[in-house]
Design an enzyme around this catalytic site. Structure first.
Site, PDB file in Angstrom:
ATOM      1  N   SER A  65       0.800  -1.235   0.000  1.00  0.00           N
ATOM      2  CA  SER A  65       0.000   0.000   0.000  1.00  0.00           C
ATOM      3  C   SER A  65       0.829   1.280   0.000  1.00  0.00           C
ATOM      4  O   SER A  65       0.297   2.349  -0.272  1.00  0.00           O
ATOM      5  CB  SER A  65      -0.948   0.027   1.201  1.00  0.00           C
ATOM      6  OG  SER A  65      -2.160  -0.550   0.841  1.00  0.00           O
ATOM      7  N   LYS A  68       0.635   3.266  -3.057  1.00  0.00           N
ATOM      8  CA  LYS A  68      -0.561   4.076  -3.374  1.00  0.00           C
ATOM      9  C   LYS A  68      -0.274   5.579  -3.302  1.00  0.00           C
ATOM     10  O   LYS A  68      -0.841   6.363  -4.054  1.00  0.00           O
ATOM     11  CB  LYS A  68      -1.701   3.730  -2.403  1.00  0.00           C
ATOM     12  CG  LYS A  68      -2.236   2.303  -2.557  1.00  0.00           C
ATOM     13  CD  LYS A  68      -3.212   1.984  -1.429  1.00  0.00           C
ATOM     14  CE  LYS A  68      -3.760   0.573  -1.553  1.00  0.00           C
ATOM     15  NZ  LYS A  68      -4.554   0.195  -0.369  1.00  0.00           N
ATOM     16  N   TYR A 193      -1.868  -3.218 -11.069  1.00  0.00           N
ATOM     17  CA  TYR A 193      -1.955  -2.904  -9.632  1.00  0.00           C
ATOM     18  C   TYR A 193      -1.107  -3.873  -8.801  1.00  0.00           C
ATOM     19  O   TYR A 193      -0.406  -3.473  -7.873  1.00  0.00           O
ATOM     20  CB  TYR A 193      -3.425  -2.953  -9.196  1.00  0.00           C
ATOM     21  CG  TYR A 193      -3.638  -2.775  -7.716  1.00  0.00           C
ATOM     22  CD1 TYR A 193      -3.515  -1.527  -7.122  1.00  0.00           C
ATOM     23  CD2 TYR A 193      -3.948  -3.862  -6.890  1.00  0.00           C
ATOM     24  CE1 TYR A 193      -3.700  -1.364  -5.747  1.00  0.00           C
ATOM     25  CE2 TYR A 193      -4.131  -3.708  -5.526  1.00  0.00           C
ATOM     26  CZ  TYR A 193      -4.013  -2.465  -4.959  1.00  0.00           C
ATOM     27  OH  TYR A 193      -4.185  -2.302  -3.605  1.00  0.00           O
ATOM     28  N   TYR A 245      -4.071   3.114   7.554  1.00  0.00           N
ATOM     29  CA  TYR A 245      -5.335   2.369   7.547  1.00  0.00           C
ATOM     30  C   TYR A 245      -6.332   3.011   8.517  1.00  0.00           C
ATOM     31  O   TYR A 245      -6.290   4.211   8.737  1.00  0.00           O
ATOM     32  CB  TYR A 245      -5.103   0.879   7.908  1.00  0.00           C
ATOM     33  CG  TYR A 245      -4.120   0.208   6.972  1.00  0.00           C
ATOM     34  CD1 TYR A 245      -4.438  -0.016   5.639  1.00  0.00           C
ATOM     35  CD2 TYR A 245      -2.870  -0.201   7.410  1.00  0.00           C
ATOM     36  CE1 TYR A 245      -3.542  -0.629   4.779  1.00  0.00           C
ATOM     37  CE2 TYR A 245      -1.975  -0.820   6.555  1.00  0.00           C
ATOM     38  CZ  TYR A 245      -2.315  -1.025   5.240  1.00  0.00           C
ATOM     39  OH  TYR A 245      -1.437  -1.621   4.395  1.00  0.00           O
ATOM     40  N   VAL A 263       1.055  -3.760   3.844  1.00  0.00           N
ATOM     41  CA  VAL A 263       0.922  -5.052   4.529  1.00  0.00           C
ATOM     42  C   VAL A 263       2.190  -5.911   4.474  1.00  0.00           C
ATOM     43  O   VAL A 263       2.251  -6.952   5.117  1.00  0.00           O
ATOM     44  CB  VAL A 263      -0.280  -5.883   4.003  1.00  0.00           C
ATOM     45  CG1 VAL A 263      -1.596  -5.264   4.406  1.00  0.00           C
ATOM     46  CG2 VAL A 263      -0.179  -6.106   2.507  1.00  0.00           C
TER      47      VAL A 263
HETATM   48  N1  GLU Z   1      -1.599  -5.360  -2.571  1.00  0.00           N
HETATM   49  C1  GLU Z   1      -2.349  -5.184  -1.403  1.00  0.00           C
HETATM   50  C2  GLU Z   1      -3.839  -5.272  -1.634  1.00  0.00           C
HETATM   51  O1  GLU Z   1      -4.390  -4.566  -2.417  1.00  0.00           O
HETATM   52  C3  GLU Z   1      -1.983  -3.905  -0.747  1.00  0.00           C
HETATM   53  C4  GLU Z   1      -2.578  -3.875   0.590  1.00  0.00           C
HETATM   54  C5  GLU Z   1      -1.869  -3.081   1.605  1.00  0.00           C
HETATM   55  O2  GLU Z   1      -0.639  -3.038   1.675  1.00  0.00           O
HETATM   56  O3  GLU Z   1      -2.615  -2.496   2.386  1.00  0.00           O
HETATM   57  O4  GLU Z   1      -4.489  -6.067  -1.043  1.00  0.00           O
END
Ligand code: GLU
Length: 309
Positions: A65, A68, A193, A245, A263
């Protein structure tokens, strides 16, 4: 970049490591399940070019994440804020990162912010290019510049492991497509993604990226601008309101540093005007944040009064 081991930081890492046993590594992406629960490392990158570290900072992690916030910066540069925020909101959510619930209850349907998966998928959709490979390469180039490391690439095994198990993210995409927020082939978007999330680097790279955000988009070591200050400001604001989060509020109160976690156990933090921090600690708490990484940041923030509030 001159980087040296720091004994005091090493002692903090040793202390914070004690809580790794209270968390778990993410295993919903099978390839992440093999991480060593006890790992913890940190690097801090300063504007004058020096850097300090503790732990095994050569060890690589995937961005997950954390990617992002970087894809958001790139897409904002390319499209401008108005075009991006027409499709994705600016509001935090108390829901888990992969929740589908609000997509249906919001009228008109629009992901609440770019840090939850639904919003991040819209942002990744906005990365323009002729093919998935070209779009990924564009993002990789941007990240390599931010981290000042031309060797950064993605981990194919982690990307495939997520691609093969991404049913929930696929459902988010179908929903988004039905509501005209994306209009591309969903397998392509999931391909891009999952590769974006599998971009692999280490704590040093993360600290350098954090430094760029901390210095409002300029890499103080090379003097080059990576993004306009207005975009760095938007990104840092999202880090504060939704970077950790659905624990972002508590993180802002206790630690008060713009940060984004993933994560894989990575945390990229930007102490405004001061320095960038990269952390890797794959043992996660219930909300999905590095449990020892948070303990370490809390200790540093209190000891050196790093809260921006
Ligand atoms: N690739 C992960 C997903 O979309 C990223 C999640 C994360 O790191 O929060 O589930």
């Amino acid at each position: 970049m001159f980087c040296r081991k720091n004994e005091e930081l090493q002692a903090f890492v040793y202390e914070a490591k004690k809580v790794t046993k209270d968390g778990n590594v993410a295993d919903y992406i099978p390839a992440l399940g093999r991480a060593n629960v006890e790992d913890l490392s940190i690097a801090i990158s300063y504007p004058d070019g020096h850097c300090v570290f503790a732990g095994d900072i050569i060890e690589k992690m995937t961005l997950q994440s954390i990617s992002k916030i970087i894809s958001l910066a790139m897409v904002l540069i390319e499209n401008g804020p108005d075009a991006v925020f027409e499709k994705v909101g600016m509001e935090p959510t108390g829901d888990p990162f992969n929740s589908i619930a609000r997509l249906e209850s919001m009228v008109p349907s629009k992901p609440l912010n770019p840090m939850i998966n639904a919003g991040a998928l819209v942002v990744t959709h906005l990365i323009s290019g002729e093919s998935v490979a070209a779009r990924l390469e564009k993002l990789l180039k941007f990240i390599r510049k931010m981290a000042n490391n031309s060797a950064i690439s993605f981990n194919e095994e982690v990307a495939k492991s997520e691609y093969d198990t991404a049913d929930l993210n696929r459902s988010l995409c179908y929903f988004l497509k039905q509501h005209h927020l994306i209009d591309e082939n969903i397998d392509d978007l999931i391909d891009l993604y999952t590769k974006q999330c599998a971009i692999e680097l280490n704590c040093l790279d993360l600290a350098r990226i954090g430094l760029v955000f901390a210095m409002n988009g300029v890499d103080p070591i090379t003097g080059e601008e990576r993004m306009p200050p207005s975009i760095a400001k938007i990104c840092k604001t999202f880090m504060v309101t939704c970077g950790m989060y659905n624990a972002s509020g508590e993180f802002a109160i206790k630690i008060g540093i713009p940060a984004k976690s993933g994560v894989s156990g990575g945390i990229m933090a930007a102490v405004p005007g001061k320095f960038g921090i990269g952390i890797y600690g794959p043992s996660l708490d219930k909300k999905g944040n590095s449990i020892a990484g948070i303990a370490l940041l809390e200790h540093l923030s209190k000891k050196y009064q790093l809260s921006m509030f």
